[in-house]
Write a protein that holds these residues in place. Sequence first.
Motif, mmCIF file in Angstrom:
data_model
loop_
_atom_site.group_PDB
_atom_site.id
_atom_site.type_symbol
_atom_site.label_atom_id
_atom_site.label_comp_id
_atom_site.label_asym_id
_atom_site.label_seq_id
_atom_site.Cartn_x
_atom_site.Cartn_y
_atom_site.Cartn_z
ATOM 1 N N GLN A 140 0.833 -1.207 0.000
ATOM 2 C CA GLN A 140 0.000 0.000 0.000
ATOM 3 C C GLN A 140 0.858 1.244 0.000
ATOM 4 O O GLN A 140 0.502 2.259 -0.608
ATOM 5 N N LEU B 283 2.498 1.398 -3.695
ATOM 6 C CA LEU B 283 1.543 1.741 -4.746
ATOM 7 C C LEU B 283 0.730 2.990 -4.422
ATOM 8 O O LEU B 283 -0.039 3.456 -5.265
ATOM 9 N N ARG B 284 0.866 3.461 -3.161
ATOM 10 C CA ARG B 284 0.079 4.621 -2.702
ATOM 11 C C ARG B 284 -1.413 4.359 -2.910
ATOM 12 O O ARG B 284 -2.165 5.221 -3.349
ATOM 13 N N ASN B 285 -1.806 3.131 -2.601
ATOM 14 C CA ASN B 285 -3.188 2.705 -2.793
ATOM 15 C C ASN B 285 -3.609 1.835 -1.612
ATOM 16 O O ASN B 285 -3.026 0.769 -1.392
ATOM 17 N N ALA C 144 -4.348 -2.118 -2.074
ATOM 18 C CA ALA C 144 -3.345 -3.099 -2.504
ATOM 19 C C ALA C 144 -3.232 -4.213 -1.473
ATOM 20 O O ALA C 144 -3.389 -3.989 -0.272
ATOM 21 N N ARG D 11 -14.018 4.380 -0.811
ATOM 22 C CA ARG D 11 -13.093 5.036 -1.736
ATOM 23 C C ARG D 11 -13.844 5.636 -2.915
ATOM 24 O O ARG D 11 -13.547 6.750 -3.358
#
Length: 340
Positions: free
Chosen positions: A83, A86-88, A91, A331
């Motif tokens: 996470q 991926l800056r998500n 993930a 999100r």
Amino acid sequence: MTHGSRRRRDGRLIAGLVVLVGLLFMFSLGIGPVWLPPDRVVQGLVGQGGEAARIIVVEIRLPRALLALMIGATLGLAGASLQGLLRNPLASPSLFGAPSAAAFGAVTVISLGIVNVLSIALPVAAIAGALLSVGLLLLVAGPRASLLVLILAGLAVSSLAGAGTALALNLAPNPFAALEIAFWLLGSLEDRSMRHVLIALPFMAVGVVLLFWDRRAFRALTLGEEAAQSLGFDLTGIRLRVVAGVAAAVGAGVAVAGSIGFVGLVAPHLVRPLVGHDPGRLMIPAALSGAALLLAADISVRLIPSTSEIKVGVLTALIGAPFFIVMILRRRSTLAGGGA
């Protein structure tokens, strides 16, 4: 909030999680067909509670509790690392195909009749599958691949391994082998021994070192890839270390316990409200949260009344899938609100 106050807050959080993990670990050693109170558990651990208590605690329950702690911690750490990379926040460790490849390696040797689900050769085959997936991933994506190419290559490797697992199940030589494969794929910590702990531990240790190696880089990546590069971070090396770390740590977990999903996704989210959005600060709490989550799940499957023990991978999926759906909806609402 000042740096000192953040450190004190993080210290209190980590201390609280360590206490929680310790309590769950001790409870895991006591729970089962024969309930042992904490004093009997301690006596069994030090060999002073009689031979029966020693066998129950040390030979039957201790390996199971250790694997729950180790696998949960590495899944939580792998999820937080991915996470951060991926800056998500959506993930998860399955992204690069290592869990699917590890499962394929194990299922293949079961299907061929080489080993059974309790054989020590099974983890070796599964870990070999996970490491092979890393090699295939780098071969397909190239050593200097972008993050998008790595993700696409990982999805391809994961799909190929999943297809291979389904084929091995379909071509199982007899119904007993097929049933053995199906039960192993559900994920379980039942009937594991210290041999499984010892064979998984080196690979998990290597994976943890690789994932912690780039802790500072994850902070820089919150500013964007160009900003991280300008600060002197080698993004290609970071990606390769994270992929290899996830493969080693998560592959070893799948190797000894089968497929246990959603812990790597859920664990970081449980502690993120208490830590904030700094990926570097999140890693240790996420690892402890993952350990607590899997220990609690493994305790729960022993407490749920049933004719046979529910597989821990089934329980984590039942909890994790709705959590994942809620995360996606939140999100989507956030993105829609930002767009408005």
